[in-house]
Design a protein around this motif. Sequence first.
Motif: not given
Length: 285
Positions: A32, A34, A57-58, A60, A278, A282
């Motif tokens: 996801t 960021v 995980h993101h 960025c 976060l 989500d």
Amino acid sequence: MRDDPGAVAAMGVLSLEHQGCRLAYGVEGTGTPVVLIQGVAVQGEAWRPQLDGLTAHHRCLWFDNRGLGRSQPLGCALTVAQMAEDVRALMDTQGWDSAHVIGHSLGGLIAQHLALTERARVRSLSLLCTFARGRQVTVPSARMMWLGLRSRVGPRAWRRRAFLRMVMPPEALLQEDPDALAGRLAHLFGHDLADSPPVAMRQMAAMGAYDSTPRLQELAGLPTLVVSATEDPIAPPRLGRVLGEGIPGARYVEFPGASHGVTIQHAGRINTLLLEHLARADAPR
């Protein structure tokens, strides 16, 4: 209309020509989106302690605010609204309709403005060591006036140590070699702690002119995390509490024994808190 990115990688750094400035930025990780927004006189790569924890995980995106570091020249009048517009343009280069937005200090004001003007593009807010009314910080306390003076006058080693006292708590400084710590922070911040980048005073002026207080209620329903540090002389916890109380539903967390550099001093704990926030934002509702 979307700007031509004009992005060319140079040692992992990309660039975007936008409204008179060639914005320097980087994108790392998967997941996801960021966006991480830094404060006064600090380059985007100072988010490295958070990037190391979030990029698994993101996806960025970090950047140097206009007029700072590799984002040159300043290009136009510097305001919080202009810096939020820069964030929107950088999101456009990635094709991101929305992203989680994390801001520290001045970056927190930029994040708030983006959420107030582009609500649909902000999945969540994480506001670290920040405030709603910039003037409360740019009109300094007696302690900040003294530290600010010491950070600008005298031998370079003294100036570095005064700067350290603004971003690290006294107890932490007793356990560190101040010269070694100043060197590590200089690498993160992008400049010697004895020097203030030329754009810093313009950033302070932009910060002092901004006040989101009358509009905080508009952020109701947006997942928001507000973090303060008990020993922070720049953004005291009382300002963080006011910010957290002003945003309906915001979660407020206070770090004891930490200061303005809590994202560095307690990177692991901050990263855990951010990842939890976060993930909640989500999660299907």
